[in-house]
Design a protein around this motif. Structure first.
Motif, PDB file in Angstrom:
ATOM      1  N   HIS A 108       0.833  -1.205   0.000  1.00 11.44           N
ATOM      2  CA  HIS A 108       0.000   0.000   0.000  1.00 11.44           C
ATOM      3  C   HIS A 108       0.868   1.255   0.000  1.00 11.44           C
ATOM      4  CE1 HIS A 108      -3.181   2.845   0.971  1.00 11.44           C
ATOM      5  NE2 HIS A 108      -2.417   3.290   1.958  1.00 11.44           N
ATOM      6  N   PHE A 109       1.938   1.235   0.795  1.00  8.39           N
ATOM      7  CA  PHE A 109       2.792   2.415   0.873  1.00  8.39           C
ATOM      8  C   PHE A 109       3.447   2.712  -0.472  1.00  8.39           C
ATOM      9  CE2 PHE A 109       6.965   4.363   1.389  1.00  8.39           C
ATOM     10  CZ  PHE A 109       6.614   5.531   2.053  1.00  8.39           C
ATOM     11  N   GLU A 112       0.608   2.988  -3.555  1.00  8.35           N
ATOM     12  CA  GLU A 112      -0.490   3.949  -3.458  1.00  8.35           C
ATOM     13  C   GLU A 112      -0.121   5.213  -2.672  1.00  8.35           C
ATOM     14  OE1 GLU A 112      -4.354   2.204  -2.531  1.00  8.35           O
ATOM     15  OE2 GLU A 112      -3.492   0.203  -2.888  1.00  8.35           O
ATOM     16  N   HIS A 113       0.266   5.043  -1.414  1.00 11.95           N
ATOM     17  CA  HIS A 113       0.426   6.214  -0.555  1.00 11.95           C
ATOM     18  C   HIS A 113       1.582   7.113  -0.988  1.00 11.95           C
ATOM     19  CE1 HIS A 113      -0.306   8.581   3.014  1.00 11.95           C
ATOM     20  NE2 HIS A 113       0.978   8.501   3.328  1.00 11.95           N
ATOM     21  N   LEU A 114       2.758   6.539  -1.195  1.00  7.66           N
ATOM     22  CA  LEU A 114       3.907   7.355  -1.592  1.00  7.66           C
ATOM     23  C   LEU A 114       3.679   8.031  -2.942  1.00  7.66           C
ATOM     24  CD1 LEU A 114       6.754   8.369  -0.934  1.00  7.66           C
ATOM     25  CD2 LEU A 114       7.652   6.306  -2.049  1.00  7.66           C
ATOM     26  N   PRO A 115       3.165   7.338  -3.962  1.00  8.51           N
ATOM     27  CA  PRO A 115       2.873   8.041  -5.211  1.00  8.51           C
ATOM     28  C   PRO A 115       1.882   9.191  -5.047  1.00  8.51           C
ATOM     29  CG  PRO A 115       2.931   5.687  -5.610  1.00  8.51           C
ATOM     30  CD  PRO A 115       3.000   5.878  -4.115  1.00  8.51           C
ATOM     31  N   ARG A 122      -1.647   0.220   9.297  1.00  5.57           N
ATOM     32  CA  ARG A 122      -1.738  -0.976   8.451  1.00  5.57           C
ATOM     33  C   ARG A 122      -0.675  -2.011   8.796  1.00  5.57           C
ATOM     34  NH1 ARG A 122      -4.882   0.011   3.565  1.00  5.57           N
ATOM     35  NH2 ARG A 122      -5.633   2.168   3.589  1.00  5.57           N
ATOM     36  N   ILE A 123       0.258  -1.682   9.680  1.00  5.66           N
ATOM     37  CA  ILE A 123       1.269  -2.662  10.102  1.00  5.66           C
ATOM     38  C   ILE A 123       0.575  -3.744  10.927  1.00  5.66           C
ATOM     39  CG2 ILE A 123       3.344  -3.042  11.479  1.00  5.66           C
ATOM     40  CD1 ILE A 123       4.144  -0.153  10.854  1.00  5.66           C
ATOM     41  N   ALA A 124       0.761  -4.999  10.539  1.00  5.78           N
ATOM     42  CA  ALA A 124       0.072  -6.089  11.233  1.00  5.78           C
ATOM     43  C   ALA A 124       0.875  -7.384  11.121  1.00  5.78           C
ATOM     44  CB  ALA A 124      -1.325  -6.300  10.635  1.00  5.78           C
ATOM     45  N   LEU A 125       0.766  -8.212  12.155  1.00  7.01           N
ATOM     46  CA  LEU A 125       1.366  -9.534  12.116  1.00  7.01           C
ATOM     47  C   LEU A 125       0.580 -10.427  11.166  1.00  7.01           C
ATOM     48  CD1 LEU A 125       1.953 -10.251  15.917  1.00  7.01           C
ATOM     49  CD2 LEU A 125       3.591  -9.343  14.277  1.00  7.01           C
ATOM     50  N   ARG A 126       1.266 -11.325  10.513  1.00  2.00           N
ATOM     51  CA  ARG A 126       0.578 -12.358   9.754  1.00  2.00           C
ATOM     52  C   ARG A 126      -0.015 -13.365  10.743  1.00  2.00           C
ATOM     53  NH1 ARG A 126       2.435 -15.747   6.935  1.00  2.00           N
ATOM     54  NH2 ARG A 126       0.716 -15.807   5.453  1.00  2.00           N
ATOM     55  N   PRO A 127      -0.994 -14.176  10.298  1.00  2.59           N
ATOM     56  CA  PRO A 127      -1.658 -15.113  11.216  1.00  2.59           C
ATOM     57  C   PRO A 127      -0.675 -16.044  11.925  1.00  2.59           C
ATOM     58  CG  PRO A 127      -2.888 -14.956   9.166  1.00  2.59           C
ATOM     59  CD  PRO A 127      -1.614 -14.188   8.954  1.00  2.59           C
TER      60      PRO A 127
END
Length: 218
Positions: free
Chosen positions: A26-27, A30-33, A88-93
């Protein structure tokens, strides 16, 4: 799937392995652009095309992963912008249970990541996964990306390990190939590094969806 009695050291990638790659995708996509578009009077599609072109040219190199390089190249404070979407930083399952499991089995757990120290430290602050790790190694500290054979030789000098008794988990096929060429015996690929994208069909290496498939001692 794994004979844990044959493994002493576990090398773990971070983004796309322990953490959901959605944050980084996403960063960068999308976000950085969007921020680059505002700063340069461009449309978002124009900015996305330019940023994508610039990053594609350096893919797999140390500069590709370097937040300070991109700050200079884009004339933006990339580490600061990186923090704007930290929700949006999250651990994977099952990541936390897996790391606790490694500790319970007395396995040596090392984080080996291409993440730039600025982004790495931020993610450790948010997630706290460093409490379960015996060492943290960034490719920027060694001067070579994990895609390079030189990284693995440098890692061996910094944190000696027996390749025959080492498990390495990553989502990047090129990195796994470099680890295989170095001689690491136990390799695993993550099928779905980004929770918002479909799982991939992986044929080159043994692969898992989530860590519950290889959890050892609870």
């Amino acid at each position: 799937m794994l004979d844990w009695s044959q493994i002493d050291t576990v090398l773990l990638d971070m983004d796309g392995t322990l953490l959901d790659l959605h944050y980084d995708n996403h960063f960068w996509l999308e976000h950085l652009p969007q921020r680059y578009a505002v700063a340069n009077g461009l449309s978002v599609p124009e900015a996305q095309a330019l940023v994508n072109q610039m990053t594609d040219e350096l893919r797999g190199t140390l500069d590709w992963y370097c937040l300070r390089y991109w700050s200079d190249a884009l004339k933006l404070d990339v580490p600061a912008i990186y923090r704007e979407v930290e929700d949006r930083i999250a651990l994977r399952p099952h990541t936390d249970r897996f790391l606790r499991s490694l500790r319970a089995m007395n396995k040596r757990a090392l984080l080996v990541t291409n993440a730039h120290p600025d982004g790495l430290n931020h993610k450790l602050e948010v997630t706290g996964i460093d409490q379960w790790l015996d060492a943290i190694i960034s490719s920027h500290d060694l001067g070579h990306a994990k895609e390079s054979s030189l990284f693995w030789h440098s890692l061996q000098e910094r944190q000696p390990f027996d390749p025959e008794r080492t498990l390495f988990v990553d989502d990047n096929l090129h990195v796994l190939g470099a680890a295989r060429d170095y001689g690491i015996a136990h390799l695993l690929c993550i099928r779905q590094p980004d929770s918002k994208n479909p799982a991939r069909e992986i044929t080159e290496f043994p692969a898992i969806h989530d860590f519950d498939e290889i959890l050892g001692a609870r």
